[in-house]
Design an enzyme around this catalytic site. Structure first.
Site, PDB file in Angstrom:
ATOM      1  N   LYS A 105       6.428  -5.705  -1.777  1.00  0.00           N
ATOM      2  CA  LYS A 105       5.969  -6.438  -0.593  1.00  0.00           C
ATOM      3  C   LYS A 105       7.167  -7.074   0.079  1.00  0.00           C
ATOM      4  O   LYS A 105       8.167  -7.380  -0.582  1.00  0.00           O
ATOM      5  CB  LYS A 105       4.984  -7.540  -0.996  1.00  0.00           C
ATOM      6  CG  LYS A 105       4.100  -7.982   0.139  1.00  0.00           C
ATOM      7  CD  LYS A 105       2.953  -7.006   0.303  1.00  0.00           C
ATOM      8  CE  LYS A 105       1.915  -7.465   1.283  1.00  0.00           C
ATOM      9  NZ  LYS A 105       0.656  -6.753   1.041  1.00  0.00           N
TER      10      LYS A 105
HETATM   11  N1  GLU Z   1      -0.533  -4.445   3.418  1.00  0.00           N
HETATM   12  C1  GLU Z   1      -1.599  -3.626   2.917  1.00  0.00           C
HETATM   13  C2  GLU Z   1      -2.092  -4.157   1.586  1.00  0.00           C
HETATM   14  O1  GLU Z   1      -1.930  -5.307   1.277  1.00  0.00           O
HETATM   15  C3  GLU Z   1      -1.241  -2.146   2.928  1.00  0.00           C
HETATM   16  C4  GLU Z   1      -0.080  -1.736   2.083  1.00  0.00           C
HETATM   17  C5  GLU Z   1       0.348  -0.282   2.282  1.00  0.00           C
HETATM   18  O2  GLU Z   1      -0.352   0.465   2.962  1.00  0.00           O
HETATM   19  O3  GLU Z   1       1.385   0.058   1.744  1.00  0.00           O
HETATM   20  O4  GLU Z   1      -2.708  -3.454   0.837  1.00  0.00           O
END
Ligand code: GLU
Length: 417
Positions: A105
């Site tokens: 993240k």
């Molecule tokens: N930000 C989204 C989540 O928390 C998507 C992450 C992604 O598609 O890599 O799942």
């Protein structure tokens, strides 16, 4: 009162799941630590000529099951513990739906609505350059999260590609369709939430056609959930964004609300027939059948949990329920479809986007949605069955499925060197 720490919250559930799986600490202790944490200073020349320096982060929690995967968030509340927790949640999320990724993240501590489009582009590009050594289609693949969208993913793709000297669409997902984005990606998280909501309501003997539903959050997730429910003829009695919460016991007119927000950029000030403004706390504690927290973490706290009247909670956001609150809700027999399962639709279609990019082919929307539904229902069934047969909450069951997969991968690979 102990200060909320998202990463500690994650560890509490992890330890619990490990114990239930009968794991020794040495089996999973490495997973209590993110593999990599990078903090970067991001200087941006503002339109008025002044210089501002923003704090940015990228954390890779685990790469045991594949490249690290996870979104990038632009929000004033971003901090290292939050990014670490979100990265770990991505590891568990990808494992629970069994797609070949680890978790990561990123985030920048910024209120993006205060920036012009040019400033936002410079911020995104400089941040991308700063975390560039970590990125790559086989290494770490960002995606949208709170306050980031396809346009921003396009800038990330372009910045990475400029450094490489050729176009690399597969380095980021959630891109605009024109440069390799996937059909169905934008709606994927909300669509996934709606699929598991239908499944859990059916299991609980609740008719979605008759259910009273409250949705917290009107971003990409909450907005899509509201729209899909509304199109299916379900009754959304309450809806909120960061400025306001709306209530109508007869059901809100979601089309009208979308039209209002299109012009006004906020729910604040919306006046509809029979609509009254309520507080965020009132929304979370309404007497509803289904509550969908789809805003941000740390919303259903201990104090709120005591007052929650919903029968079912489907977590559209990451980490909306604190560990203490989770215990209270379990004691009250409120069923929770946990975040790592409920909101996994986004990363599932990100996976489809990456696969399409690597193969340089395009799927049609029907193909994307059919595959998404198949994976969501398969994963839901797996978690639900454990929960029923062992008597654990769905959260604990989902963590057990996920942790077992990651621990197995680590065991098979062994420790280097
Ligand atoms: N930000 C989204 C989540 O928390 C998507 C992450 C992604 O598609 O890599 O799942």
């Amino acid at each position: 009162m102990v200060k909320y720490n998202a990463y500690q919250e994650m560890l509490d559930v992890l330890d619990d799941a490990a114990e239930k799986l009968g794991l020794e600490l040495s089996d999973y202790t490495a997973l209590r630590h993110p593999e990599r944490e990078l903090k970067v200073a991001v200087p941006v020349e503002m339109d008025d000529g002044t210089l501002r320096v923003f704090s940015g982060y990228r954390v890779q929690h685990s790469s045991s099951r594949g490249p690290c995967k996870g979104g990038i968030r632009f929000h004033p509340g971003v901090n290292i513990d939050e990014v670490k927790a979100l990265a770990a949640w991505m590891t568990w999320k990808c494992a629970v739906v069994n797609i070949p990724y680890g978790g990561a993240k990123g985030g920048i501590e910024v209120e993006p609505s205060e920036l012009s489009a040019r400033e936002l582009s410079r911020l995104t590009r400089r941040y991308t350059a700063a975390i560039l050594p970590l990125l790559g289609p086989e290494r770490d693949i960002p995606a949208p999260d709170i306050n980031t969208d396809a346009r921003i993913m396009g800038w990330i793709m372009d910045t990475y590609s400029m450094f490489k000297g050729y176009s690399v669409p597969s380095v980021v997902t959630g891109k605009p369709l024109e440069i390799g984005g996937s059909l169905g990606r934008k709606e994927a998280t909300g669509r996934g939430v709606s699929i598991v909501a239908d499944e859990i309501a059916f299991r609980a003997g609740i008719s979605m056609q008759k259910a009273r539903i409250a949705v917290q959050g009107f971003g990409n997730v909450g907005g899509t959930v509201a729209r899909i429910f509304y199109e299916k003829g379900y009754k959304i009695v309450a809806l909120s964004d960061k400025d306001s919460a709306l209530y109508n016991e007869k059901g809100l007119n979601i089309d009208e609300i979308f039209a209002y927000v299109e012009v006004n950029k906020t729910l604040k000030g919306y006046i509809g027939k029979g609509v009254q403004e309520i507080t965020n706390e009132e929304l979370l504690t309404l007497d509803v059948d289904i509550l969908v927290p789809a805003a941000i973490e740390n919303q259903i706290t201990k104090e709120i949990a005591d007052k929650v009247k919903a029968k079912i909670i489907v977590e559209g956001a990451n980490g909306p329920t604190t560990t203490e609150a989770d215990k209270i809700l379990n004691e009250k027999n409120i069923i929770i479809v946990p975040d790592i399962l409920a909101n996994a639709g986004g990363v599932v279609v990100s996976y489809f986007e990456w696969v399409q990019n690597l193969q340089a082919i395009f799927w049609d929307e029907h193909e994307v949605n059919t595959m998404l539904k198949r994976i969501m229902i398969r994963s839901f069934d797996e978690v639900y069955d454990i929960s029923k047969s062992k008597g654990f909450s769905m959260r604990l069951s989902a963590y057990m499925v996920a942790l077992n997969r990651v621990v197995m991968a680590k065991k098979i690979r062994g420790i280097f060197p």
